[in-house]
Design a protein around this motif. Sequence first.
Motif, PDB file in Angstrom:
ATOM      1  N   ILE A 102       0.830  -1.211   0.000  1.00  0.00           N
ATOM      2  CA  ILE A 102       0.000   0.000   0.000  1.00  0.00           C
ATOM      3  C   ILE A 102       0.859   1.253   0.000  1.00  0.00           C
ATOM      4  O   ILE A 102       0.575   2.228  -0.695  1.00  0.00           O
ATOM      5  CB  ILE A 102      -0.977  -0.036   1.196  1.00  0.00           C
ATOM      6  CG1 ILE A 102      -2.035  -1.115   0.915  1.00  0.00           C
ATOM      7  CG2 ILE A 102      -1.625   1.313   1.414  1.00  0.00           C
ATOM      8  CD1 ILE A 102      -3.077  -1.246   1.977  1.00  0.00           C
ATOM      9  N   MET A 103       1.954   1.234   0.756  1.00  0.00           N
ATOM     10  CA  MET A 103       2.834   2.401   0.759  1.00  0.00           C
ATOM     11  C   MET A 103       3.485   2.575  -0.619  1.00  0.00           C
ATOM     12  O   MET A 103       3.660   3.694  -1.106  1.00  0.00           O
ATOM     13  CB  MET A 103       3.911   2.261   1.842  1.00  0.00           C
ATOM     14  CG  MET A 103       3.357   2.154   3.258  1.00  0.00           C
ATOM     15  SD  MET A 103       1.988   3.297   3.635  1.00  0.00           S
ATOM     16  CE  MET A 103       2.883   4.799   4.021  1.00  0.00           C
ATOM     17  N   LEU A 148       2.128   1.610  -3.443  1.00  0.00           N
ATOM     18  CA  LEU A 148       1.065   2.131  -4.292  1.00  0.00           C
ATOM     19  C   LEU A 148       0.974   3.648  -4.160  1.00  0.00           C
ATOM     20  O   LEU A 148       0.861   4.370  -5.152  1.00  0.00           O
ATOM     21  CB  LEU A 148      -0.271   1.480  -3.909  1.00  0.00           C
ATOM     22  CG  LEU A 148      -1.517   2.044  -4.596  1.00  0.00           C
ATOM     23  CD1 LEU A 148      -1.464   1.812  -6.105  1.00  0.00           C
ATOM     24  CD2 LEU A 148      -2.797   1.427  -4.010  1.00  0.00           C
ATOM     25  N   SER A 149       1.060   4.124  -2.919  1.00  0.00           N
ATOM     26  CA  SER A 149       1.008   5.569  -2.678  1.00  0.00           C
ATOM     27  C   SER A 149       2.116   6.287  -3.454  1.00  0.00           C
ATOM     28  O   SER A 149       1.875   7.302  -4.118  1.00  0.00           O
ATOM     29  CB  SER A 149       1.130   5.836  -1.177  1.00  0.00           C
ATOM     30  OG  SER A 149       1.355   7.198  -0.937  1.00  0.00           O
ATOM     31  N   LEU A 150       3.331   5.731  -3.405  1.00  0.00           N
ATOM     32  CA  LEU A 150       4.458   6.346  -4.129  1.00  0.00           C
ATOM     33  C   LEU A 150       4.229   6.325  -5.639  1.00  0.00           C
ATOM     34  O   LEU A 150       4.485   7.302  -6.333  1.00  0.00           O
ATOM     35  CB  LEU A 150       5.766   5.598  -3.828  1.00  0.00           C
ATOM     36  CG  LEU A 150       6.393   5.736  -2.446  1.00  0.00           C
ATOM     37  CD1 LEU A 150       7.767   5.063  -2.430  1.00  0.00           C
ATOM     38  CD2 LEU A 150       6.524   7.199  -2.053  1.00  0.00           C
ATOM     39  N   LEU A 171       1.359   6.039  -7.356  1.00  0.00           N
ATOM     40  CA  LEU A 171       0.269   6.916  -7.785  1.00  0.00           C
ATOM     41  C   LEU A 171       0.733   8.371  -7.861  1.00  0.00           C
ATOM     42  O   LEU A 171       0.287   9.135  -8.721  1.00  0.00           O
ATOM     43  CB  LEU A 171      -0.927   6.806  -6.831  1.00  0.00           C
ATOM     44  CG  LEU A 171      -1.645   5.459  -6.788  1.00  0.00           C
ATOM     45  CD1 LEU A 171      -2.852   5.532  -5.854  1.00  0.00           C
ATOM     46  CD2 LEU A 171      -2.078   5.020  -8.178  1.00  0.00           C
ATOM     47  N   ILE A 224      -7.393  10.205  -7.519  1.00  0.00           N
ATOM     48  CA  ILE A 224      -6.259   9.279  -7.420  1.00  0.00           C
ATOM     49  C   ILE A 224      -5.053   9.940  -6.748  1.00  0.00           C
ATOM     50  O   ILE A 224      -4.379   9.333  -5.926  1.00  0.00           O
ATOM     51  CB  ILE A 224      -5.908   8.730  -8.822  1.00  0.00           C
ATOM     52  CG1 ILE A 224      -7.026   7.767  -9.252  1.00  0.00           C
ATOM     53  CG2 ILE A 224      -4.570   8.013  -8.812  1.00  0.00           C
ATOM     54  CD1 ILE A 224      -6.817   7.120 -10.580  1.00  0.00           C
ATOM     55  N   MET A 225      -4.815  11.211  -7.064  1.00  0.00           N
ATOM     56  CA  MET A 225      -3.703  11.907  -6.423  1.00  0.00           C
ATOM     57  C   MET A 225      -3.985  12.080  -4.925  1.00  0.00           C
ATOM     58  O   MET A 225      -3.094  11.956  -4.084  1.00  0.00           O
ATOM     59  CB  MET A 225      -3.462  13.266  -7.084  1.00  0.00           C
ATOM     60  CG  MET A 225      -3.099  13.188  -8.564  1.00  0.00           C
ATOM     61  SD  MET A 225      -1.933  11.865  -8.989  1.00  0.00           S
ATOM     62  CE  MET A 225      -0.368  12.651  -8.600  1.00  0.00           C
ATOM     63  N   LEU A 264      -5.837  10.053  -3.154  1.00  0.00           N
ATOM     64  CA  LEU A 264      -5.645   8.712  -2.584  1.00  0.00           C
ATOM     65  C   LEU A 264      -4.173   8.492  -2.264  1.00  0.00           C
ATOM     66  O   LEU A 264      -3.816   7.976  -1.191  1.00  0.00           O
ATOM     67  CB  LEU A 264      -6.141   7.648  -3.564  1.00  0.00           C
ATOM     68  CG  LEU A 264      -5.856   6.192  -3.184  1.00  0.00           C
ATOM     69  CD1 LEU A 264      -6.584   5.807  -1.899  1.00  0.00           C
ATOM     70  CD2 LEU A 264      -6.259   5.239  -4.317  1.00  0.00           C
ATOM     71  N   SER A 265      -3.311   8.895  -3.192  1.00  0.00           N
ATOM     72  CA  SER A 265      -1.875   8.749  -2.977  1.00  0.00           C
ATOM     73  C   SER A 265      -1.437   9.469  -1.700  1.00  0.00           C
ATOM     74  O   SER A 265      -0.699   8.920  -0.878  1.00  0.00           O
ATOM     75  CB  SER A 265      -1.124   9.293  -4.196  1.00  0.00           C
ATOM     76  OG  SER A 265       0.245   9.435  -3.905  1.00  0.00           O
ATOM     77  N   LEU A 314      -2.958   7.595   1.450  1.00  0.00           N
ATOM     78  CA  LEU A 314      -2.280   6.317   1.741  1.00  0.00           C
ATOM     79  C   LEU A 314      -0.928   6.559   2.415  1.00  0.00           C
ATOM     80  O   LEU A 314      -0.501   5.783   3.268  1.00  0.00           O
ATOM     81  CB  LEU A 314      -2.084   5.504   0.457  1.00  0.00           C
ATOM     82  CG  LEU A 314      -3.350   4.993  -0.233  1.00  0.00           C
ATOM     83  CD1 LEU A 314      -2.980   4.134  -1.438  1.00  0.00           C
ATOM     84  CD2 LEU A 314      -4.230   4.214   0.732  1.00  0.00           C
ATOM     85  N   ALA A 315      -0.273   7.656   2.027  1.00  0.00           N
ATOM     86  CA  ALA A 315       1.037   7.964   2.615  1.00  0.00           C
ATOM     87  C   ALA A 315       0.930   8.257   4.108  1.00  0.00           C
ATOM     88  O   ALA A 315       1.928   8.208   4.826  1.00  0.00           O
ATOM     89  CB  ALA A 315       1.676   9.143   1.875  1.00  0.00           C
TER      90      ALA A 315
END
Lengths: 328, 328
Positions: A205-206, A208-210, A212, B205-206, B208-209, B212-213
């Motif tokens: 998930i982390m 994915l964050s990077l 995205l 989406i941005m 979400l990024s 999530l971080a």
Amino acid sequence: MNSLPEATALLASGDNFLLTTHLHPDGDGLGSMLALGRALKSRGKRVEMVLAEAIPSSYTFLAGAQEVRREPPTDFVPSLVIALDCGDRTRMGLPPSFSFPPEVPILNVDHHLSNDFFGRVNLVDPEAAATGELVHRLLSAGGYKLDAAMATALYVAIATDTGFFRYTNATRSALALAARLVEDFALEPGKIAEIVHEQKSLNAIMLLSLVLATIQLALDGVVAWMYLSQEMLLRYPVEIEETEGFINYARSIVGVEIALFFKEAKPGEIRVSWRSGPTVDVSQLAAHFGGGGHARAAGCTIYADLAEAVERVLGFLAAWHRARERQR
Amino acid sequence: MNSLPEATALLASGDNFLLTTHLHPDGDGLGSMLALGRALKSRGKRVEMVLAEAIPSSYTFLAGAQEVRREPPTDFVPSLVIALDCGDRTRMGLPPSFSFPPEVPILNVDHHLSNDFFGRVNLVDPEAAATGELVHRLLSAGGYKLDAAMATALYVAIATDTGFFRYTNATRSALALAARLVEDFALEPGKIAEIVHEQKSLNAIMLLSLVLATIQLALDGVVAWMYLSQEMLLRYPVEIEETEGFINYARSIVGVEIALFFKEAKPGEIRVSWRSGPTVDVSQLAAHFGGGGHARAAGCTIYADLAEAVERVLGFLAAWHRARERQR
């Protein structure tokens, strides 16, 4: 030999069965193994289900999951080994320390197109949505009586392997079988789905964050691209399969027709995943870089650094985009 | 009056129908409107389908989508207005400029629990997985002949509103109906799903990024929490519904039993979403903060700044966690 009657006969003939599925087991592998194991036990067979790995917690609710062992009992010699959802023999999730005599036959039940028919008897059908569909065929042909636990395991196999009826392998017959299992045994699809919800690692998930955060649009929003560098992977190590769904985020952006995901497999080797909607055939575009695949999902490898790979692909797509605009 | 026979009679009696669904239309609203509109036309009725908004591109492939108008033809006076998937009258997606005489009845077809029965006749059933299921009931009762286009629209309605058979409203009967539509009209579920894939805005989406971080684990990985600040929302403005699925990422992390999402609705007002697996009833935990909901999904509002809200909730959960550990 790829034969349902032979497979059914093999199940009827022996008494000591060793069942396994692939490592990193999914709902199809586990559901297929548990349903078949339970059916064989109901006929009084000795069944050992073995997987050299822990079962993901989303599947431990399935009946029989607690009986799956990391290794077979000492001195256990199976009369038949059954591999479920394994594309080749090396995928079988048995512990490296375990071996069985070469005369013990393997029954290979699988739906992967790449399956190499490694069994003495094979029940392989790439048209099947899931191995669970093949297990259901096997149990029907053998006249086994299903119960709610087997039906649940087979429903999970079919539902998870078709991405809950969303992937291209979600056929009419897969949906019909799933609905029939639910109907006949009064299963609750919403509740089952709640339990088997997809589990992810924190690292995935982390990461994915990077990834995205790298998304950029190009060519008037027709293309969305993003990347995954070695540096990012070192920061959040994951199994590479855990990044497979990432490209769908780029693909899902309103207006985007082509999504690109540049993965730095190692320095100088960039794997590019291509995805598209119904308007573009990306297998043709990826072919320009020596790649291939399907109309909606393709891939290629570019030997260059990340920035250069991105530049080459976007440059090529800019020319393609201009040509397409002129034709309209 | 909430009555299938009355609803069927109303459809049989009139000749000029105005159909609409809610703004920000989804697969259920659109699929229901298009299936019903097509069925009524097949009986020779005049049907105007109106929605004061563009139809999301994932649904434009449905037959009749091109006939949906932003506003009714000038001087069109319907004999019946049919609202599909609208919880109350204000949700109807008609243009503000348009009005119809008060004597024109409304038929209200919906499955929302909150529906306030605003129609002259209502066909409201919160047990239905989707409004599409109710339209199917209506068409069956009226003896309308389905075709592949209507079946596709109804399949899309049911599949999308149940999150492709994964939400708690994914009942046995919803799956059975979906499978029957697919079977009877030889639909291809995988291909339909490919077309109606979820679309997202780039901002969503941005965002979400960024969210999530912020994920952090607490209490030995039992809790995962994350936040969304006003500052983040200003950077990537989105409709608040676009953030609704974010918490599932925290919930999906291996080992996590409770997921928390702190949203700064405005400075000093923090809305907290709670999600859990089968092991924890979060409605009881959220109740400690004056909130409520269901066992697996609950919410509360805390009037404090973000850091303090997080501290309060995690402090409370630490005590709860210690008490639970002692009991084991």
